[in-house]
Design a protein around this motif. Structure first.
Motif, mmCIF file in Angstrom:
data_model
loop_
_atom_site.group_PDB
_atom_site.id
_atom_site.type_symbol
_atom_site.label_atom_id
_atom_site.label_comp_id
_atom_site.label_asym_id
_atom_site.label_seq_id
_atom_site.Cartn_x
_atom_site.Cartn_y
_atom_site.Cartn_z
ATOM 1 N N THR A 83 0.832 -1.209 0.000
ATOM 2 C CA THR A 83 0.000 0.000 0.000
ATOM 3 C C THR A 83 0.860 1.250 0.000
ATOM 4 O O THR A 83 0.609 2.203 -0.754
ATOM 5 N N SER A 86 2.498 1.618 -3.445
ATOM 6 C CA SER A 86 1.583 2.102 -4.482
ATOM 7 C C SER A 86 1.309 3.588 -4.321
ATOM 8 O O SER A 86 1.176 4.312 -5.323
ATOM 9 N N LEU A 147 -1.762 0.274 -10.190
ATOM 10 C CA LEU A 147 -2.883 -0.659 -10.214
ATOM 11 C C LEU A 147 -2.472 -2.037 -9.703
ATOM 12 O O LEU A 147 -3.190 -2.660 -8.910
ATOM 13 N N ILE A 148 -1.307 -2.505 -10.119
ATOM 14 C CA ILE A 148 -0.848 -3.844 -9.711
ATOM 15 C C ILE A 148 -0.599 -3.898 -8.200
ATOM 16 O O ILE A 148 -1.090 -4.796 -7.501
ATOM 17 N N SER A 150 -1.577 -1.777 -5.787
ATOM 18 C CA SER A 150 -2.764 -1.494 -4.980
ATOM 19 C C SER A 150 -3.721 -2.677 -4.980
ATOM 20 O O SER A 150 -4.338 -3.002 -3.950
ATOM 21 N N SER A 151 -3.855 -3.365 -6.124
ATOM 22 C CA SER A 151 -4.706 -4.559 -6.182
ATOM 23 C C SER A 151 -4.151 -5.678 -5.310
ATOM 24 O O SER A 151 -4.892 -6.356 -4.587
ATOM 25 N N ALA A 152 -2.831 -5.862 -5.357
ATOM 26 C CA ALA A 152 -2.212 -6.896 -4.521
ATOM 27 C C ALA A 152 -2.370 -6.574 -3.042
ATOM 28 O O ALA A 152 -2.654 -7.464 -2.223
ATOM 29 N N PHE A 154 -4.744 -4.743 -1.662
ATOM 30 C CA PHE A 154 -6.154 -4.912 -1.295
ATOM 31 C C PHE A 154 -6.481 -6.386 -1.103
ATOM 32 O O PHE A 154 -7.209 -6.755 -0.171
ATOM 33 N N PHE A 155 -5.945 -7.242 -1.973
ATOM 34 C CA PHE A 155 -6.199 -8.672 -1.840
ATOM 35 C C PHE A 155 -5.623 -9.216 -0.536
ATOM 36 O O PHE A 155 -6.272 -10.000 0.172
#
Length: 209
Positions: A83, A86, A147-148, A150-152, A154-155
């Motif tokens: 986080t 990102s 995007l990569i 932040s998505s990781a 969040f997951f």
């Protein structure tokens, strides 16, 4: 100094200007005397005075509780790192420096791959370089990395339930800080420290004249 007339904004501004490198107060002093404030004005004055005087102790307390929360959910450490990374990519200087260092490291092992990681040339409009220069990281647009990561993150937050744990730890640390600052009776050292900081502020304004 009349702490009853100090607003929350004044307290925050004062905490920003103080020296946070000062050592914390001894634990024997930190947990010495507790009394119930007799009125709202005394509670308000005591709260602001203790927050300023024991600022280093409170900071260490909150950090310790957060560390325990992260240790309870180890995956949350990776999620927090992703986080932060990102968010850091949104900074132009950090993104450019990160891309340069990664490209330089890759060039030592594979110059051909490092050449592909170079950003594209700046477009030219009417003989002049475009004023709006897009930021690239390792040859890819910045939003791809944001995007990569932040998505990781969040997951990982979702899978580990670490965000809820960290928020609970932060809430507990803030609650413990407010409770201690509300019931800890300010001693003579705290009052003398307040007078000293007030004198420094007055002297600083006088020297600027």
């Amino acid at each position: 100094m009349d702490w009853g007339n100090v607003t929350a904004e004044d307290l925050i501004d004062a905490l920003r200007e103080v020296d946070w490198s000062s050592p914390p107060r001894p634990l024997s002093e930190f947990f010495s005397r507790f009394t119930v404030p007799k009125s709202y004005s005394r509670w308000n004055s005591r709260l602001k005075c203790n927050l300023y005087y024991y600022r280093t102790n409170y900071f260490m307390l909150i950090v310790s509780v957060l560390i325990l929360g992260f240790l309870w959910r180890p995956i949350a450490i990776v999620a927090a790192f992703l986080t932060a990374l990102s968010l850091a990519f949104l900074n132009d200087s950090f993104a450019a420096t990160f891309s340069e260092k990664v490209t330089r490291t890759v060039r030592q092992f594979s110059p051909h791959l490092a050449a592909k990681m170079r950003p594209p040339h700046t477009p030219v409009i009417r003989g002049r370089p475009s004023a709006r220069r897009a930021i690239y990281i390792c040859g890819q647009p910045r939003w791809v990395f944001v995007l990569i990561f932040s998505s990781a993150s969040f997951f990982l937050w979702f899978v580990s339930c670490g965000l809820l744990t960290v928020l609970w730890a932060l809430a507990f640390g803030l609650l413990a800080t407010i409770m201690h600052a509300s019931f800890r009776t300010p001693n003579l050292k705290a009052r003398l420290n307040t007078f000293r900081e007030e004198f420094r502020a007055v002297w600083r304004n006088y020297s600027e004249l």
